[in-house]
Write a protein that holds these residues in place. Structure first.
Motif, mmCIF file in Angstrom:
data_model
loop_
_atom_site.group_PDB
_atom_site.id
_atom_site.type_symbol
_atom_site.label_atom_id
_atom_site.label_comp_id
_atom_site.label_asym_id
_atom_site.label_seq_id
_atom_site.Cartn_x
_atom_site.Cartn_y
_atom_site.Cartn_z
ATOM 1 N N PRO A 111 0.812 -1.232 0.000
ATOM 2 C CA PRO A 111 0.000 0.000 0.000
ATOM 3 C C PRO A 111 0.841 1.275 0.000
ATOM 4 N N SER A 112 2.043 1.216 0.575
ATOM 5 C CA SER A 112 2.897 2.412 0.634
ATOM 6 C C SER A 112 3.442 2.810 -0.731
ATOM 7 N N SER A 113 3.245 1.973 -1.749
ATOM 8 C CA SER A 113 3.683 2.358 -3.100
ATOM 9 C C SER A 113 2.649 3.227 -3.821
ATOM 10 N N VAL A 114 1.455 3.321 -3.282
ATOM 11 C CA VAL A 114 0.365 4.015 -3.992
ATOM 12 C C VAL A 114 0.506 5.530 -3.868
ATOM 13 N N ILE A 115 0.388 6.219 -4.993
ATOM 14 C CA ILE A 115 0.297 7.688 -5.019
ATOM 15 C C ILE A 115 -0.865 8.080 -5.923
ATOM 16 N N GLY A 116 -1.268 9.339 -5.801
ATOM 17 C CA GLY A 116 -2.395 9.830 -6.573
ATOM 18 C C GLY A 116 -1.969 10.749 -7.707
ATOM 19 N N ALA A 117 -2.955 11.344 -8.337
ATOM 20 C CA ALA A 117 -2.717 12.209 -9.491
ATOM 21 C C ALA A 117 -1.777 13.349 -9.126
ATOM 22 N N GLY A 118 -0.793 13.575 -9.983
ATOM 23 C CA GLY A 118 0.114 14.702 -9.820
ATOM 24 C C GLY A 118 1.257 14.469 -8.859
ATOM 25 N N GLU A 119 1.185 13.410 -8.071
ATOM 26 C CA GLU A 119 2.275 13.138 -7.131
ATOM 27 C C GLU A 119 3.460 12.548 -7.894
ATOM 28 N N ALA A 120 4.668 12.786 -7.371
ATOM 29 C CA ALA A 120 5.875 12.414 -8.104
ATOM 30 C C ALA A 120 6.255 10.952 -7.890
ATOM 31 N N ILE A 121 6.660 10.303 -8.998
ATOM 32 C CA ILE A 121 7.341 9.013 -8.941
ATOM 33 C C ILE A 121 8.813 9.319 -8.652
ATOM 34 N N ILE B 231 7.060 13.227 -17.728
ATOM 35 C CA ILE B 231 5.678 13.174 -17.261
ATOM 36 C C ILE B 231 5.076 11.899 -17.850
ATOM 37 N N VAL B 232 4.603 11.009 -16.990
ATOM 38 C CA VAL B 232 4.045 9.735 -17.475
ATOM 39 C C VAL B 232 2.554 9.703 -17.156
ATOM 40 N N GLU B 233 1.785 9.297 -18.170
ATOM 41 C CA GLU B 233 0.326 9.308 -18.058
ATOM 42 C C GLU B 233 -0.220 7.938 -18.437
ATOM 43 N N VAL B 234 -1.159 7.441 -17.637
ATOM 44 C CA VAL B 234 -1.881 6.218 -17.975
ATOM 45 C C VAL B 234 -3.349 6.585 -18.121
ATOM 46 N N GLU B 235 -3.924 6.216 -19.258
ATOM 47 C CA GLU B 235 -5.324 6.549 -19.536
ATOM 48 C C GLU B 235 -6.112 5.276 -19.827
ATOM 49 N N LEU B 236 -7.276 5.166 -19.218
ATOM 50 C CA LEU B 236 -8.280 4.213 -19.690
ATOM 51 C C LEU B 236 -9.139 5.016 -20.644
ATOM 52 N N VAL B 237 -9.045 4.711 -21.915
ATOM 53 C CA VAL B 237 -9.541 5.598 -22.959
ATOM 54 C C VAL B 237 -11.031 5.889 -22.761
ATOM 55 N N GLY B 238 -11.332 7.157 -22.693
ATOM 56 C CA GLY B 238 -12.709 7.610 -22.533
ATOM 57 C C GLY B 238 -13.236 7.521 -21.117
ATOM 58 N N LEU B 239 -12.415 7.000 -20.194
ATOM 59 C CA LEU B 239 -12.893 6.768 -18.825
ATOM 60 C C LEU B 239 -12.157 7.603 -17.783
ATOM 61 N N GLY B 240 -10.846 7.704 -17.909
ATOM 62 C CA GLY B 240 -10.096 8.457 -16.911
ATOM 63 C C GLY B 240 -8.602 8.291 -17.128
ATOM 64 N N ARG B 241 -7.828 9.161 -16.506
ATOM 65 C CA ARG B 241 -6.384 9.122 -16.677
ATOM 66 C C ARG B 241 -5.699 9.577 -15.402
ATOM 67 N N ILE B 242 -4.423 9.181 -15.275
ATOM 68 C CA ILE B 242 -3.599 9.692 -14.186
ATOM 69 C C ILE B 242 -2.259 10.104 -14.759
ATOM 70 N N SER B 243 -1.784 11.260 -14.323
ATOM 71 C CA SER B 243 -0.528 11.801 -14.801
ATOM 72 C C SER B 243 0.378 12.083 -13.613
ATOM 73 N N ASN B 244 1.662 11.704 -13.762
ATOM 74 C CA ASN B 244 2.613 11.882 -12.664
ATOM 75 C C ASN B 244 3.972 12.333 -13.196
ATOM 76 N N PRO B 245 4.610 13.273 -12.533
ATOM 77 C CA PRO B 245 5.975 13.622 -12.898
ATOM 78 C C PRO B 245 6.954 12.608 -12.293
ATOM 79 N N VAL B 246 8.141 12.565 -12.873
ATOM 80 C CA VAL B 246 9.204 11.686 -12.397
ATOM 81 C C VAL B 246 10.335 12.560 -11.865
ATOM 82 N N ILE B 247 10.815 12.222 -10.668
ATOM 83 C CA ILE B 247 11.927 13.008 -10.119
ATOM 84 C C ILE B 247 13.058 12.092 -9.655
ATOM 85 N N ALA B 248 14.253 12.667 -9.600
ATOM 86 C CA ALA B 248 15.422 11.924 -9.136
ATOM 87 C C ALA B 248 15.406 11.878 -7.615
#
Ligand code: MG
Length: 197
Positions: free
Chosen positions: A27-37, A177-194
């Motif tokens: 569970p500690s691996s989960v982040i939400g929209a806009g949060e950094a990987i 910036i990496v984005e995963v989309e379920l087409v027509g349903l929703g998407r999540i976008s996250n920046p990547v940082i060092a």
């Protein structure tokens, strides 16, 4: 679930599994929209895996394939971020897939009115399409997976099944910036940082 699309299994030099290949992400691996990987210093090769997340809505224990969807609340875009080098060296996948921030998870799309086989997932890096797949292409479909897993562990409301990634996985770099989309349903976008970035 690993290697659930034949073309992706082949791109990493693996066979299609004879039965679902399961692993756990914490569970500690989960982040939400806009949060950094956050790229961990332990890995030299962190990759995106855009996937269809299946969100459990009712406690499921030994459910049949025919009734499995009754236990599903809906679907969510999910990024099964993976340290590919550590996945290879460790032999099992807890470390490679378990770092903090390695599971961006979008909002749940209720299943009502949806045909799961028609769900399409697209992963983009900096706006460029890297992965595209349909649930109908899965080796093991969503009802089968819910039933199979429920025969091993009780599935609780809020649990999420990452159903495997289509071909096209590739590395992430700082400032992507990496984005995963379920087409027509929703998407999540996250920046990547060092690390420390
Ligand atoms: Mg995956």
């Amino acid at each position: 679930m690993g290697r659930n699309y034949a073309a992706h299994a082949r791109e990493l030099g693996n066979d299609v599994p004879e039965r679902p290949l399961l692993f756990l992400k914490p569970p500690s691996s989960v982040i939400g929209a806009g949060e950094a990987i956050v790229l961990p210093p332990d890995s030299q090769r962190v990759e995106h895996e855009g996937e269809i997340g299946v969100v459990i809505g009712r406690r499921a224990r030994r459910v049949t394939e025919a009734e499995a969807l009754d236990y599903v609340a809906g679907f969510a875009p999910l990024n099964d971020v993976t340290a590919r080098d550590l996945q290879r060296t460790d032999g099992q996948w807890t470390r490679a897939k378990g770092f903090d921030t390695f599971c961006p998870l979008g909002a749940v799309v209720p299943k009502e009115g949806l045909d799961w086989t028609a769900i399409e997932v697209v992963c983009r890096v900096n706006g460029e399409v890297r992965q595209r797949g349909r649930a109908s292409e899965m080796v093991f479909g969503i009802p089968y997976l819910v039933s199979y897993i429920s025969r091993i562990m009780t599935l609780e409301p809020g649990d999420v099944i990452a159903t495997g990634t289509p071909e096209g996985v590739g590395p992430l770099a700082p400032n992507d910036i990496v984005e995963v989309e379920l087409v027509g349903l929703g998407r999540i976008s996250n920046p990547v940082i060092a690390p420390g970035g």
